[in-house]
Design a protein around this motif. Structure first.
Motif, PDB file in Angstrom:
ATOM      1  N   LYS A 269       0.735  -1.176  -0.006  1.00 31.39           N
ATOM      2  CA  LYS A 269      -0.072  -0.201  -0.224  1.00 31.39           C
ATOM      3  C   LYS A 269       0.832   1.179  -0.047  1.00 31.39           C
ATOM      4  CE  LYS A 269      -3.689   2.174   2.879  1.00 31.39           C
ATOM      5  NZ  LYS A 269      -4.518   2.260   3.976  1.00 31.39           N
ATOM      6  N   GLN A 270       1.743   1.265   0.976  1.00 33.39           N
ATOM      7  CA  GLN A 270       2.645   2.597   1.130  1.00 33.39           C
ATOM      8  C   GLN A 270       3.464   2.741  -0.223  1.00 33.39           C
ATOM      9  OE1 GLN A 270       2.525   4.955   3.584  1.00 33.39           O
ATOM     10  NE2 GLN A 270       0.553   3.730   3.941  1.00 33.39           N
ATOM     11  N   ARG A 272       2.940   1.842  -3.336  1.00 43.17           N
ATOM     12  CA  ARG A 272       2.115   2.232  -4.462  1.00 43.17           C
ATOM     13  C   ARG A 272       1.589   3.587  -4.212  1.00 43.17           C
ATOM     14  NH1 ARG A 272      -0.063  -3.109  -3.565  1.00 43.17           N
ATOM     15  NH2 ARG A 272      -1.969  -2.405  -2.722  1.00 43.17           N
ATOM     16  N   LYS A 273       1.171   3.935  -2.914  1.00 40.59           N
ATOM     17  CA  LYS A 273       0.811   5.384  -2.571  1.00 40.59           C
ATOM     18  C   LYS A 273       1.942   6.266  -3.023  1.00 40.59           C
ATOM     19  CE  LYS A 273      -0.925   8.482   0.662  1.00 40.59           C
ATOM     20  NZ  LYS A 273      -1.349   8.602   2.069  1.00 40.59           N
ATOM     21  N   LEU A 274       3.098   6.067  -2.589  1.00 37.87           N
ATOM     22  CA  LEU A 274       4.259   6.952  -3.182  1.00 37.87           C
ATOM     23  C   LEU A 274       4.400   7.119  -4.727  1.00 37.87           C
ATOM     24  CD1 LEU A 274       6.573   8.703  -2.709  1.00 37.87           C
ATOM     25  CD2 LEU A 274       8.089   6.453  -2.629  1.00 37.87           C
ATOM     26  N   TYR A 275       4.311   5.815  -5.329  1.00 38.75           N
ATOM     27  CA  TYR A 275       4.353   6.019  -6.867  1.00 38.75           C
ATOM     28  C   TYR A 275       3.203   6.902  -7.363  1.00 38.75           C
ATOM     29  CZ  TYR A 275       4.175   4.371 -11.658  1.00 38.75           C
ATOM     30  OH  TYR A 275       3.871   4.505 -13.056  1.00 38.75           O
ATOM     31  N   ARG A 276       2.104   6.714  -7.204  1.00 38.48           N
ATOM     32  CA  ARG A 276       0.882   7.184  -7.464  1.00 38.48           C
ATOM     33  C   ARG A 276       1.042   8.960  -6.994  1.00 38.48           C
ATOM     34  NH1 ARG A 276      -2.180   3.249  -5.272  1.00 38.48           N
ATOM     35  NH2 ARG A 276      -2.765   4.537  -3.687  1.00 38.48           N
ATOM     36  N   SER A 325      19.698  -0.870  -6.563  1.00 45.16           N
ATOM     37  CA  SER A 325      19.849   0.562  -5.838  1.00 45.16           C
ATOM     38  C   SER A 325      19.873   1.736  -7.031  1.00 45.16           C
ATOM     39  CB  SER A 325      20.930   0.517  -4.992  1.00 45.16           C
ATOM     40  OG  SER A 325      22.201   0.591  -5.586  1.00 45.16           O
ATOM     41  N   PRO A 326      19.273   2.854  -6.912  1.00 45.80           N
ATOM     42  CA  PRO A 326      19.187   3.412  -5.538  1.00 45.80           C
ATOM     43  C   PRO A 326      17.774   2.957  -5.051  1.00 45.80           C
ATOM     44  CG  PRO A 326      19.022   5.177  -6.906  1.00 45.80           C
ATOM     45  CD  PRO A 326      19.568   4.058  -7.674  1.00 45.80           C
ATOM     46  N   PHE A 327      17.281   3.063  -3.743  1.00 46.29           N
ATOM     47  CA  PHE A 327      15.922   2.545  -3.178  1.00 46.29           C
ATOM     48  C   PHE A 327      15.438   3.877  -2.546  1.00 46.29           C
ATOM     49  CE2 PHE A 327      18.509  -1.256  -3.307  1.00 46.29           C
ATOM     50  CZ  PHE A 327      17.411  -2.215  -3.829  1.00 46.29           C
ATOM     51  N   ILE A 328      14.087   3.786  -2.627  1.00 41.79           N
ATOM     52  CA  ILE A 328      13.164   4.735  -1.532  1.00 41.79           C
ATOM     53  C   ILE A 328      12.492   3.816  -0.770  1.00 41.79           C
ATOM     54  CG2 ILE A 328      11.579   6.270  -1.200  1.00 41.79           C
ATOM     55  CD1 ILE A 328      14.096   7.764  -2.437  1.00 41.79           C
ATOM     56  N   ILE A 329      13.116   3.484   0.599  1.00 42.27           N
ATOM     57  CA  ILE A 329      12.200   2.857   1.366  1.00 42.27           C
ATOM     58  C   ILE A 329      10.877   3.284   2.030  1.00 42.27           C
ATOM     59  CG2 ILE A 329      12.822   1.181   3.480  1.00 42.27           C
ATOM     60  CD1 ILE A 329      15.065   0.804   1.297  1.00 42.27           C
ATOM     61  N   CYS A 330      10.036   2.422   1.863  1.00 40.23           N
ATOM     62  CA  CYS A 330       8.679   2.804   2.118  1.00 40.23           C
ATOM     63  C   CYS A 330       8.255   1.681   3.166  1.00 40.23           C
ATOM     64  CB  CYS A 330       7.649   2.664   0.812  1.00 40.23           C
ATOM     65  SG  CYS A 330       7.917   4.129   0.029  1.00 40.23           S
ATOM     66  N   VAL A 331       9.188   1.110   3.997  1.00 46.09           N
ATOM     67  CA  VAL A 331       8.829   0.294   5.080  1.00 46.09           C
ATOM     68  C   VAL A 331       8.942   0.954   6.385  1.00 46.09           C
ATOM     69  CG1 VAL A 331       9.301  -1.899   6.371  1.00 46.09           C
ATOM     70  CG2 VAL A 331       9.400  -1.641   3.678  1.00 46.09           C
ATOM     71  N   LYS A 332       8.020   0.935   7.385  1.00 48.80           N
ATOM     72  CA  LYS A 332       8.524   1.781   8.476  1.00 48.80           C
ATOM     73  C   LYS A 332       9.645   1.103   9.465  1.00 48.80           C
ATOM     74  CE  LYS A 332       3.525   3.061   9.417  1.00 48.80           C
ATOM     75  NZ  LYS A 332       2.378   2.900  10.789  1.00 48.80           N
ATOM     76  N   LEU A 333      10.401   2.389  10.000  1.00 50.62           N
ATOM     77  CA  LEU A 333      11.558   1.941  10.765  1.00 50.62           C
ATOM     78  C   LEU A 333      11.116   1.239  12.016  1.00 50.62           C
ATOM     79  CD1 LEU A 333      13.532   5.137   9.968  1.00 50.62           C
ATOM     80  CD2 LEU A 333      14.520   3.110   9.628  1.00 50.62           C
ATOM     81  N   ASP A 354      22.660   5.053  -1.384  1.00 52.81           N
ATOM     82  CA  ASP A 354      22.203   4.120  -2.088  1.00 52.81           C
ATOM     83  C   ASP A 354      20.496   4.079  -1.676  1.00 52.81           C
ATOM     84  OD1 ASP A 354      24.527   3.092  -3.194  1.00 52.81           O
ATOM     85  OD2 ASP A 354      25.100   2.463  -1.127  1.00 52.81           O
ATOM     86  N   TYR A 355      20.205   4.736  -0.760  1.00 54.44           N
ATOM     87  CA  TYR A 355      18.902   4.590  -0.273  1.00 54.44           C
ATOM     88  C   TYR A 355      18.487   5.843   0.787  1.00 54.44           C
ATOM     89  CZ  TYR A 355      20.135   2.516   4.206  1.00 54.44           C
ATOM     90  OH  TYR A 355      20.663   2.596   5.695  1.00 54.44           O
ATOM     91  N   TYR A 356      17.205   6.023   0.840  1.00 54.93           N
ATOM     92  CA  TYR A 356      16.641   7.172   1.630  1.00 54.93           C
ATOM     93  C   TYR A 356      15.431   6.530   2.287  1.00 54.93           C
ATOM     94  CZ  TYR A 356      19.579  10.882   0.087  1.00 54.93           C
ATOM     95  OH  TYR A 356      20.564  11.643  -0.274  1.00 54.93           O
ATOM     96  N   HIS A 357      15.094   6.725   3.558  1.00 52.11           N
ATOM     97  CA  HIS A 357      13.857   6.218   4.030  1.00 52.11           C
ATOM     98  C   HIS A 357      12.725   7.313   3.876  1.00 52.11           C
ATOM     99  CE1 HIS A 357      14.938   2.655   6.710  1.00 52.11           C
ATOM    100  NE2 HIS A 357      16.234   3.364   6.758  1.00 52.11           N
ATOM    101  N   PHE A 358      11.512   6.679   3.498  1.00 50.76           N
ATOM    102  CA  PHE A 358      10.381   7.485   3.348  1.00 50.76           C
ATOM    103  C   PHE A 358       9.297   7.349   4.364  1.00 50.76           C
ATOM    104  CE2 PHE A 358       6.534   8.883   1.356  1.00 50.76           C
ATOM    105  CZ  PHE A 358       6.972  10.216   1.012  1.00 50.76           C
ATOM    106  N   ASN A 359       9.244   6.296   5.041  1.00 52.74           N
ATOM    107  CA  ASN A 359       8.306   5.877   6.083  1.00 52.74           C
ATOM    108  C   ASN A 359       8.697   5.936   7.589  1.00 52.74           C
ATOM    109  OD1 ASN A 359       5.557   5.376   6.142  1.00 52.74           O
ATOM    110  ND2 ASN A 359       5.509   3.755   4.790  1.00 52.74           N
TER     111      ASN A 359
END
Length: 359
Positions: A269-270, A272-276, A325-333, A354-359
């Motif tokens: 869900k998260q 796909r929401k970011l993508y949209r 990579s690179p990744f946008i991480i949409c999983v809660k820390l 290589d990545y950033y956290h988004f969630n």
């Protein structure tokens, strides 16, 4: 007089080292403890307390006035004002008014429901002298004990590097507002706070603008603030979707604009929401989703059904070990018992590169 008149040669406005800025709205039950803590500061420079009352309907103003003599007896000036309109004008307006009437070269922000430790001003002042274009925070102790446990752990454990790399997470500013300390000059360059009123995340807007201006982030590691959690806090009035849009826009501006392509880590869900939520140009940069969930991976493709493009975008869904990579991480820390963090480590990735956290 405006917040930044210290720059125009008004010498009266540069005679105090630090102004403690406290916005007040119906805070009478907390004020005695809050003000006593300001009075207990071990700071040896000149100190001022600037309080603005935003149309309180309780006895906040009377409580404030009752403290004036105590402060002045200790050589600390106390500036009190406010308004009595039918409706409060919001935290941004109230902070701006408290800053406008203050005279310190440095500003120490304090919420009326929180309590500062006796060394807070002195330690943050020492740090700010060395880093004038920086928002300085500090460690906190949350009360009641155990409330917002993950958030509190994040506030206190985030590294100096992560103060800059984790600015896109849903936790908000990595240096949290009730702990802010900065020079007046820096505030004037970045501010003032947005005065849109209830529901406006004035702290996040200022925080992002500070970063745009090249400002730094730092934290005094010691716990210097008792940070109170309660249902009346202004934070609860901010709309989640408002925060989401601000974060997405800032991510696109600061990170995705620099990348030619990337992978979204979370096919659920998260992710796909970011993508949209991305611009069409950034949607085209998404090379894949990745996940650990075999059910999502077996589907193989995410089709963006609402797209106006023809054919509709079809994005591969891969196992994270197969993705690049690179990744946008949409999983809660801090929610997967260390599994996410271990997966990132095993790929030998560098946060902020290589990545950033988004969630």
């Amino acid at each position: 007089m405006g917040e930044c008149e210290a720059e125009t040669g008004d010498t009266r406005r540069t005679t105090v080292d630090v102004s403690v800025i406290i916005p007040v709205h119906n805070a009478s039950c907390w004020l005695d403890e809050c003000l006593q803590a300001v009075l207990n500061q071990d700071f040896t420079g000149s100190l001022e307390l600037s309080v603005y009352d935003d149309a309180s309907t309780d006895d906040s103003r009377a409580v404030l006035e009752s403290w004036k003599e105590k402060f002045e007896a200790k050589g600390v000036s106390m500036v009190i004002s406010g308004h009595h309109s039918a409706q409060p004008r919001g935290v941004g307006y109230t902070k701006n008014q408290a800053i406008s009437q203050s005279s310190g070269r440095y500003l120490c922000f304090q919420d009326a429901d929180d309590v500062m430790m006796s060394q807070r001003v002195s330690l943050q002042y020492e740090t700010a002298l060395l880093q004038p274009d920086t928002l300085i925070g500090c460690g906190v102790r949350r009360v009641p004990e155990g409330s917002t446990e993950r958030y509190t752990r994040w506030i206190n454990s985030i590294t100096q590097e992560q103060l800059l790399t984790q600015v896109y997470t849903s936790h908000g500013p990595t240096v949290i507002m009730p702990t802010w300390f900065c020079s007046r000059d820096w505030f004037c360059k970045v501010g003032p706070f947005d005065e849109g009123g209830k529901g406006v995340p004035e702290d996040l807007l200022f925080f992002y603008q500070s970063l745009r201006q090249g400002g730094g982030m730092a934290r005094v590691e010691q716990c210097m603030l008792v940070y109170r959690y309660h249902e009346r806090a202004a934070t609860h009035s901010v709309l989640e979707e408002t925060i989401w849009k601000l974060r997405v826009d800032f991510l696109q501006e600061r990170v995705l604009s620099q990348w030619e392509s990337f992978t979204i880590w979370n096919a659920g869900k998260q992710g796909r929401k970011l993508y949209r939520s991305l611009s069409l140009a950034n949607q085209k940069k998404v090379r894949a989703f990745c996940d650990v969930d075999e059910n999502k991976i077996q589907k193989g493709i995410y089709t963006y059904e609402d797209s106006k493009e023809r054919p509709k975008p079809r994005i591969p869904v891969l196992h994270y070990r197969e993705a690049s990579s690179p990744f946008i991480i949409c999983v809660k820390l801090d929610m997967t018992e260390g599994v996410l963090e271990d997966n990132l480590k095993c790929l030998q990735l560098t946060e902020g590169v290589d990545y950033y956290h988004f969630n």
